[in-house]
Enzyme design. Structure first.
Site, mmCIF file in Angstrom:
data_model
loop_
_atom_site.group_PDB
_atom_site.id
_atom_site.type_symbol
_atom_site.label_atom_id
_atom_site.label_comp_id
_atom_site.label_asym_id
_atom_site.label_seq_id
_atom_site.Cartn_x
_atom_site.Cartn_y
_atom_site.Cartn_z
ATOM 1 N N SER A 44 56.958 90.386 -23.081
ATOM 2 C CA SER A 44 56.904 91.049 -24.379
ATOM 3 C C SER A 44 58.293 91.397 -24.857
ATOM 4 O O SER A 44 59.242 91.334 -24.107
ATOM 5 C CB SER A 44 56.054 92.305 -24.298
ATOM 6 O OG SER A 44 56.725 93.296 -23.570
ATOM 7 N N ASN A 57 52.305 94.110 -16.776
ATOM 8 C CA ASN A 57 53.703 94.058 -17.190
ATOM 9 C C ASN A 57 54.654 93.354 -16.243
ATOM 10 O O ASN A 57 55.792 93.065 -16.603
ATOM 11 C CB ASN A 57 54.200 95.469 -17.489
ATOM 12 C CG ASN A 57 53.623 95.946 -18.789
ATOM 13 O OD1 ASN A 57 53.844 95.304 -19.808
ATOM 14 N ND2 ASN A 57 52.851 97.011 -18.758
ATOM 15 N N THR A 113 55.009 103.638 -35.736
ATOM 16 C CA THR A 113 53.966 103.385 -34.755
ATOM 17 C C THR A 113 53.949 101.919 -34.409
ATOM 18 O O THR A 113 54.840 101.181 -34.754
ATOM 19 C CB THR A 113 52.603 103.768 -35.336
ATOM 20 O OG1 THR A 113 51.615 103.363 -34.392
ATOM 21 C CG2 THR A 113 52.343 103.052 -36.629
#
Lengths: 448, 448
Positions: free
Chosen positions: A448, A443, A234
């Site tokens: 990231s 985004n 996860t």
């Protein structure tokens, strides 16, 4: 293909370069001011839950300026001697150095006698950083080991944030004395905040079980918002319990429950390089040891599952740009694999997700997603439901279905889409969110 | 979860119901006015190409009001006696009635002596419309067969548009006399317009080959913009040639070329229920028949490929909301399957696509997409390029890479992302576009 607007290009270039503030000489970039706060997800719980303290677990958080200034970005957890540790991690073939390190340390099965620690930073994932990435993990875990008098093999680390940038680990090791000085059993909420990246709220969940001779407490925290499509693990999740339980059984329970919880959620189909779940049991409860046969085993595993499910759902409720929490229930599949394939094809379909964002009961896109999944499906046996509303069956729209009812249903914040394949007995439930303009906002800019 | 704003909900409900204009009594909805024109894609070719007439092929278009008024939405193609027909279709398990009908007719291998016809409507895909959908296909193809004096087994139909709504086929059959009266060899551009749905420009491509004894012409049209991830077929594509070539060889060439052209593109990973490509060869060229061994076979297949590739690229250039045309070149994979898996994982990653939309050289997201693909990959052998710029290799950023260079590269309209896995010899190139706000605009409202 049209004339080039060089002036516009030059402007965009200037802006891009300014944004990058690229490290030019190998020195890590100075921390940039934390961004303007994103509005909290409309799906967020009303408040952070009141987490119980878990005996044998202490937390501290610090602002190390790994990437952003003006916020906490490192958390340290100290676990008492005797703590059993279990874990689940991303199966990405490009996973981060800290993930590989955790996996090796857990596989080594070092006795729990000495206690253990977890150190986590946000702002930089230390992924795809080659040999330097491994050195950074060693430097950080060695420093924690020295400060807490632990073997380095019992210090677990996670990093989350930008991929491919060198981790300025000195900023983290420099904060270790402060972190150690501030360790406290009540610091879990602060720790939950320190690990956030694009999250709009900190995530926590807890449960209590009655064991033999005493209460057993479980409490956990998680971070996750985008790049969410866990694969055998996860986001970052840390769950603590005071149960007495041996590592192999703890690992078994974790592995058993992860499929229906964290591996059943998706925000954007993108699996992270840094997914990790660490579960630690300190054994400090007065309740007797949990073994595979003890009466408390099942209730404990059920409570663990409830904490995992709660945190997994909170990750979806904080899905980047989410305005809808969507449960996809697939039944009647010929195999669990097919049921999963259909559920994920629907949950990850950009056309289904944008229809939900537009509150459009566009069930035709659900039919198309089932069709593309590769699972065995028969148009004439398929049925589709919005909540209790039967929308389509026997290869066509249900004659009693009125689009006004579907449209009214789509206005709800929490939706259940039911898909019965009518072929077998296998089923699968997964959770996702809608795809909105805010996802693009977040985004097209965030690194990231 | 916060208080419900009932007033806002009621407003949204009213709007949703108004939008739906749901057919209440089984009667098809009246056509709604065509929507305000979407701006043409910035990636569109400067103009529709000047397509050559193909001897033996005639076109007509009409405004039947299938869903929208004020635009053409039906095209009819008449193919001369002796025409060979080949096709490729979606493998969706929920494919439309007309797709199944085309597949059955092609499998029956009816002799080409009688000629053939193709009828296509936009506005309604006749998918997931049960037995009524099959009746509608029969009614339309029977009416065309009667009007053109053809066996129904040589009349092929396609439908594209909303899924799950009954097809008002009477509106189409009612236009057949007009269509037949207007058939003309020069009508291909008009036909390309009639099949558009969310397309912002009509798509055409052509090529000419020198055969033995004469020229061979190839010309085709396509529609496609969203729900693009063809699986053994494509959007709606119709390609015509005057070549003399038997159906089995024609089909073989088509099947051979589809993998690298239409099956190598993706806008949004969503495979349509209606994808179809029909290729018809009238045999009217003066050039000798093409057989597997004739000298013209290879040049003809190459020209066919170039038309297919051109149309496939135009579909991406009209990808819903696209501002960038992106080629993903994967090399060094251990198998073609792995190369395809990596290429599609990158091409379909919402995080990669939003980074491209933001002109952000965020190569870390490419690493993450490679990692999640399930293909064999080794972090330390992987290298990533933007065009000719070596960005990352040996498990880390190339020391010579400057982010300013990457940022400047991302400002280009056409991008090439190179991924070398460094493990084997297999390669795969696919094409995609970025994911922008306009994609959300289009799909949170449009009914498809």
């Amino acid at each position: 293909m049209g004339k080039t607007d060089w002036k516009a290009k030059a402007k965009a270039l200037k802006k891009a370069v300014r944004r990058l503030q690229g490290p030019k000489s190998g020195a890590p970039a100075a921390p940039t001011p934390a961004k303007a706060t994103t509005p909290v997800s409309p799906l967020a719980p009303a408040a952070f839950p009141d987490l119980p303290q878990i005996a044998g677990v202490e937390f501290a958080a610090a602002a190390a300026g790994v990437r952003y200034a003006g916020r906490t970005d490192v958390m340290l957890v100290r676990l008492a001697p005797g703590t059993s540790v279990a874990g689940a991690f991303t199966r990405s073939s490009t996973r981060a150095a800290c993930i590989r390190d955790c996996q090796e340390k857990l596989a080594a099965k070092v006795p729990a006698g000495s206690g253990a620690a977890i150190i986590v930073n946000s702002g930089n994932s230390n992924a795809f950083t080659g040999a330097a990435g491994q050195s950074a993990v060693r430097a950080i875990t060695d420093a924690v080991a020295a400060a807490l008098d632990l073997p380095a093999s019992r210090v677990f680390s996670s990093s989350t944030g930008v991929i491919g940038e060198p981790l300025p680990f000195g900023r983290i090791t420099g904060k270790i004395p402060d972190l150690v000085a501030n360790l406290s059993g009540g610091g879990m909420a602060g720790a939950a905040r320190a690990i956030m990246t694009t999250d709009t709220f900190p995530k926590g969940a807890a449960a209590t079980v009655t064991g033999e001779g005493g209460e057993i407490r479980i409490a956990g925290i998680a971070k996750g918002s985008g790049m969410i499509a866990p694969d055998m693990a996860t986001m970052l999740v840390y769950i603590f319990t005071d149960a007495q339980i041996a590592p192999p059984l703890l690992q078994k329970m974790l592995s058993r429950q992860i499929g229906d919880t964290f591996n059943a959620i998706t925000v954007d189909s993108d699996t992270s390089t840094s997914d990790a779940l660490i579960l630690a049991a300190t054994g400090k409860s007065r309740a007797a040891e949990i073994t595979a046969r003890s009466p408390a085993a099942k209730p404990f595993e059920a409570a663990l599952r409830s904490v995992m499910m709660d945190l997994a759902h909170q990750v979806i409720r904080d899905g980047e740009g989410a305005t809808k929490f969507v449960e996809i229930r697939v039944t009647g599949a010929i195999s669990p694999q097919d049921a999963h394939r259909v559920a994920m094809a629907v949950a990850n379909s950009p056309l289904v997700k944008t229809a939900i964002a537009g509150q459009d009961p566009n069930w035709g896109r659900i039919v198309a997603a089932v069709g593309k999944s590769g699972a065995e499906a028969d148009r004439d046996r398929l049925s589709i439901r919005f909540g209790d509303i039967l929308v389509a069956e026997k290869g066509w729209r249900n004659p009693a279905y009125r689009e006004e009812d579907g449209a009214a249903y789509m206005l709800l914040q929490d939706l259940v889409i039911g898909i019965d394949l009518g072929l077998g007995k296998a089923s699968r439930t997964v959770w996702t969110c809608d795809l909105t303009h805010r996802y693009i906002d977040i985004n097209a800019d965030y690194r990231s």
